[in-house]
Design a protein around this motif. Sequence first.
Motif, short mmCIF file in Angstrom:
data_model
loop_
_atom_site.label_atom_id
_atom_site.label_comp_id
_atom_site.label_asym_id
_atom_site.label_seq_id
_atom_site.Cartn_x
_atom_site.Cartn_y
_atom_site.Cartn_z
N TYR A 92 -3.16 8.17 -0.23
CA TYR A 92 -3.22 8.40 -1.68
C TYR A 92 -4.41 9.25 -2.12
CZ TYR A 92 0.79 5.41 -2.42
OH TYR A 92 2.06 4.89 -2.40
N ILE A 146 -6.83 0.63 0.69
CA ILE A 146 -6.31 -0.11 1.85
C ILE A 146 -5.27 0.78 2.54
CG2 ILE A 146 -4.92 -2.12 2.54
CD1 ILE A 146 -6.20 -3.67 0.24
N ILE A 196 -6.87 0.68 -7.11
CA ILE A 196 -8.18 1.24 -6.74
C ILE A 196 -8.25 2.72 -7.13
CG2 ILE A 196 -7.59 2.04 -4.39
CD1 ILE A 196 -10.66 -0.08 -5.11
N SER A 231 4.31 -3.72 -4.41
CA SER A 231 4.58 -3.14 -3.09
C SER A 231 3.25 -2.64 -2.56
CB SER A 231 5.61 -2.02 -3.17
OG SER A 231 5.16 -0.99 -3.99
N PRO A 232 2.81 -3.20 -1.42
CA PRO A 232 1.50 -2.82 -0.88
C PRO A 232 1.52 -1.38 -0.35
CG PRO A 232 2.38 -4.81 0.19
CD PRO A 232 3.49 -4.22 -0.61
N PRO A 233 0.33 -0.80 -0.24
CA PRO A 233 0.28 0.50 0.46
C PRO A 233 0.69 0.24 1.90
CG PRO A 233 -1.94 -0.41 0.12
CD PRO A 233 -0.99 -1.32 -0.59
N PRO A 250 -0.91 -6.31 -8.32
CA PRO A 250 -2.24 -5.96 -7.80
C PRO A 250 -2.31 -4.57 -7.19
CG PRO A 250 -1.28 -7.87 -6.63
CD PRO A 250 -0.23 -7.35 -7.53
N CYS A 271 1.76 3.71 -10.27
CA CYS A 271 1.97 4.44 -11.53
C CYS A 271 2.61 3.54 -12.58
CB CYS A 271 2.79 5.69 -11.28
SG CYS A 271 4.48 5.35 -10.83
N ALA A 319 -9.30 -1.71 -10.00
CA ALA A 319 -9.90 -2.84 -9.27
C ALA A 319 -9.32 -2.89 -7.87
CB ALA A 319 -9.62 -4.16 -9.99
N THR A 363 5.16 1.07 -12.65
CA THR A 363 6.57 0.71 -12.82
C THR A 363 6.72 -0.75 -13.25
OG1 THR A 363 6.95 2.21 -10.97
CG2 THR A 363 8.86 0.98 -11.75
#
Length: 422
Positions: free
Chosen positions: A259, A284, A82, A250-252, A59, A63, A232, A65
């Motif tokens: 970003y 986020i 996003i 891995s979440p932001p 989600p 880039c 999304a 991976t």
Amino acid sequence: MVTATSNQPASSWSFAELSPAETQYLTHGYHRYPAKFIPQLVRQLVEEYSMPGDRICDPFGGCGTTLVEAKLANRLSFGYDINPVAVMITRTKITAIYPEALSKRSAYWKDELEKSAHVTEEISLPPNSDRLLYWFGETNLKRLIQIKSILNKETDPAIRRFFFCCLSHVLKNCSYWLTTSTKPQKDREKIPESPDNAFVSHLSRMIRRNAEFYEEIQKFKPDEPPAFMYKADAQHLPVPANCVDLVVTSPPYSTSYEYPDIHQLTALLFGFCETLRDFREGFIGCKTGDLHRDEDLTDSKASKAIARLRIADARLGDAINSYFVDMNHVYSEMYRVLRKGKRACIVIGDTELRGVQIPNAEVAIHQMRKVGFVLEKKIQRPVPGRVLAPYRDKHNGRFTSAGNSEAKKIYSHEYILILRKK
Ligand SMILES: C[S@@+](CC[C@H](N)C(=O)[O-])C[C@H]1O[C@@H](n2cnc3c(N)ncnc32)[C@H](O)[C@@H]1O
């Protein structure tokens, strides 16, 4: 307290023995991207927790991976982000182009670019190009606009995107952006590279990597494992319930990388947004925009950290509160899309802001348990300093170098959380 731990030694998840070049194989080296996964780590998770033919979802695709590794491991995959720049890079990285066609079209467009090099002065700048002028200066900006419009005439969408991804990667080199910085910092001493040289030399590298990737994918023909990447919000995934076999993501991090700032050169040059303000919408972990959420956090660790931060800096406290509220929605989405008994692998690190510990991993575990996940493993993974800068700026928590007088060494490990849907 977390009691579940891994049976595997943490060192086997560190990949400390890999050189940077070894993590850039095939299409992984197409484009720089902050905080991208080590591909070998993703492959280990994919192989351990899924079977060939399974559906893998990321989600926070970044880039791409996860998607590249899922494809190489013969899994179907879909990613979301996003950030339109992430979507462009990922779509390029998961598409193996027939090498002969690519070489032919590249040779043709290189010729066209050479022929056009002397007519740059005829290029007129679009309205509102102040920010682009600030970064590139007039000569490079005009040439970049010209190169983009020439490449835009390529009729094959995959090849056109390949060229755009290449051009996007070299933008930083062709600008006054401080080379070593992930923050928008101008280096007035810098001599920006010529767009033509930078583009042509990176293009050769990408063409070689595409050929290797194409070769690798041949073994699956005629049933190449499909991979899809869309723009999304991870809080509202356009995915039906109960259809995913594995989430790897891995979440932001809260306020580590901005970003939208980092990708502003590509976003503005390619017209992904009108202004930087529009571009920031929906990310986020950003400190800007609407930071007020009408929801209470049930986790006492999160609430304590936020309360302490609010004393030091009210807006930063609001930013972390919004981050945790948003991540709570993401974990609910992961639970919804996963099939019963299937797992989510979350790679996450803790942070420190204004002297306040932000226990991201513990908060993630708490939030995921609340939506119904069961924690199977919490693997503490050493992060080699050369992979992820261990230094953070004491004030804003962002990655920085040891040379910064405000630097503090706090980042030597992160966690891989393995949680199962009941
Ligand atoms: C740590 S990076 C992921 C990097 C990825 N693992 C890779 O290897 O490239 C986190 C990503 O989350 C994305 N992101 C931030 N807010 C988002 C949102 N609301 N929905 C989806 N993606 C988001 C960022 O654009 C960034 O690409």
